[in-house]
Enzyme design. Structure first.
Site, PDB file in Angstrom:
ATOM      1  N   HIS A   7      80.090 -55.954  66.265  1.00  0.00           N
ATOM      2  CA  HIS A   7      79.084 -55.260  66.898  1.00  0.00           C
ATOM      3  C   HIS A   7      78.959 -55.997  68.424  1.00  0.00           C
ATOM      4  O   HIS A   7      79.567 -56.948  68.690  1.00  0.00           O
ATOM      5  CB  HIS A   7      77.753 -55.530  66.266  1.00  0.00           C
ATOM      6  CG  HIS A   7      77.279 -56.870  65.860  1.00  0.00           C
ATOM      7  ND1 HIS A   7      77.636 -57.473  64.859  1.00  0.00           N
ATOM      8  CD2 HIS A   7      76.399 -57.733  66.761  1.00  0.00           C
ATOM      9  CE1 HIS A   7      77.129 -58.883  64.968  1.00  0.00           C
ATOM     10  NE2 HIS A   7      76.724 -59.008  65.986  1.00  0.00           N
ATOM     11  N   GLU A  43      65.832 -56.944  64.541  1.00  0.00           N
ATOM     12  CA  GLU A  43      67.106 -56.235  64.971  1.00  0.00           C
ATOM     13  C   GLU A  43      66.857 -54.782  64.468  1.00  0.00           C
ATOM     14  O   GLU A  43      66.538 -54.640  63.410  1.00  0.00           O
ATOM     15  CB  GLU A  43      68.124 -56.957  64.691  1.00  0.00           C
ATOM     16  CG  GLU A  43      68.381 -57.375  63.208  1.00  0.00           C
ATOM     17  CD  GLU A  43      69.633 -57.451  62.587  1.00  0.00           C
ATOM     18  OE1 GLU A  43      70.220 -58.756  62.945  1.00  0.00           O
ATOM     19  OE2 GLU A  43      70.448 -56.487  62.243  1.00  0.00           O
ATOM     20  N   GLN A  60      73.900 -53.870  68.297  1.00  0.00           N
ATOM     21  CA  GLN A  60      72.855 -54.658  67.613  1.00  0.00           C
ATOM     22  C   GLN A  60      71.812 -55.005  68.621  1.00  0.00           C
ATOM     23  O   GLN A  60      72.156 -55.792  69.593  1.00  0.00           O
ATOM     24  CB  GLN A  60      73.617 -56.138  67.040  1.00  0.00           C
ATOM     25  CG  GLN A  60      72.562 -56.654  66.334  1.00  0.00           C
ATOM     26  CD  GLN A  60      72.989 -58.197  65.464  1.00  0.00           C
ATOM     27  OE1 GLN A  60      73.714 -58.942  66.619  1.00  0.00           O
ATOM     28  NE2 GLN A  60      72.878 -58.480  64.533  1.00  0.00           N
ATOM     29  N   HIS A  84      75.974 -61.117  73.213  1.00  0.00           N
ATOM     30  CA  HIS A  84      77.025 -61.907  72.406  1.00  0.00           C
ATOM     31  C   HIS A  84      78.050 -60.527  71.913  1.00  0.00           C
ATOM     32  O   HIS A  84      77.510 -59.355  71.906  1.00  0.00           O
ATOM     33  CB  HIS A  84      76.807 -62.742  71.211  1.00  0.00           C
ATOM     34  CG  HIS A  84      76.003 -61.844  70.121  1.00  0.00           C
ATOM     35  ND1 HIS A  84      74.688 -61.700  69.758  1.00  0.00           N
ATOM     36  CD2 HIS A  84      76.481 -61.328  69.183  1.00  0.00           C
ATOM     37  CE1 HIS A  84      74.147 -61.144  68.803  1.00  0.00           C
ATOM     38  NE2 HIS A  84      75.318 -60.800  68.353  1.00  0.00           N
ATOM     39  N   GLU A 134      80.552 -64.164  68.197  1.00  0.00           N
ATOM     40  CA  GLU A 134      80.175 -64.398  66.631  1.00  0.00           C
ATOM     41  C   GLU A 134      81.388 -63.868  65.832  1.00  0.00           C
ATOM     42  O   GLU A 134      82.255 -62.942  66.131  1.00  0.00           O
ATOM     43  CB  GLU A 134      78.934 -63.353  66.431  1.00  0.00           C
ATOM     44  CG  GLU A 134      78.464 -63.312  65.246  1.00  0.00           C
ATOM     45  CD  GLU A 134      77.301 -62.419  64.984  1.00  0.00           C
ATOM     46  OE1 GLU A 134      76.594 -62.059  66.181  1.00  0.00           O
ATOM     47  OE2 GLU A 134      76.851 -61.949  63.896  1.00  0.00           O
TER      48      GLU A 134
END
Ligand code: V0V
Ligand code: CO
Length: 146
Positions: A7, A43, A60, A84, A134
């Site tokens: 994502h 989220e 996301q 991110h 991530e």
């Protein structure tokens, strides 16, 4: 091995308004919503496409629960935008260890709980040319939900 983009995390101040923008502009529907107290976020996951390794690719959308959370601090400094990127892997533990051995700071000793029961960890943005990165291992799960 990192095999896909799981994502892109996008920080926003009003989750409902941002969800509506992505629906009205692109036709992306909400696949899943969740509150993650530990990470300090509310989220919405918008599924972009399925993949063959049990995971998928998502946007996301992240609204902070608190000003002192990672997304809250980032929003105060930068305003809304890309927060991110997340790479998918079948083995977040092994990949995090291997990346730590290369001298990149991995933020957690052991992966924590992410969206939809996934296991996640983060690499420090200052060690990744400015990109908070991530790593995600998806939970085995049914293909469709809301
Ligand atoms: C901070 N910095 C960033 C950044 N956040 N750079 C690029 N991208 C970001 N997202 C920079 C910031 O500008 C500073 O640079 C420096 O890092 C230190 O930042 P800070 O504001 O002092 O904040 P810290 O050090 O308290 O925290 C930064 C870290 C924190 C990365 C350690 O945000 C963190 O733990 N992030 C991981 C958890 C997270 O982001 N959770 C929310 C998503 P200068 O000014 O010194 O140059 S939750 C999620 O994705 C879930 C649940 C999921 O996917 O399932
Ligand atoms: Co994320």
């Amino acid at each position: 091995m990192l095999t896909r983009i799981d994502h892109i995390g996008i920080a926003c101040t009003d989750l409902d308004a941002t969800v509506e923008f992505y629906r009205a502009t692109y036709g992306f529907e909400v696949f899943h919503t969740e509150v993650n107290e530990e990470q300090g976020v509310r989220e919405a996951m918008l599924k972009i496409n399925g993949t063959s390794d049990g995971g998928a690719s998502y946007l996301q959308l992240l609204q902070p629960l608190r000003d002192d959370s990672p997304v809250g601090k980032w929003l105060a400094k930068n305003g809304e935008g890309v927060h991110h990127i997340a790479f998918g892997t079948a083995d977040v533990d092994g990949d995090a260890e291997a990346i730590r051995d290369k001298g990149v700071r991995v933020l957690y000793d052991a992966p924590r709980t992410g969206s939809m029961g996934s296991r996640i960890t983060f690499l420090h943005p200052k060690d990744c040319h400015g990109v908070l990165t991530e790593l995600v291992t998806s939970a085995p799960r049914p293909a469709e939900e809301h």
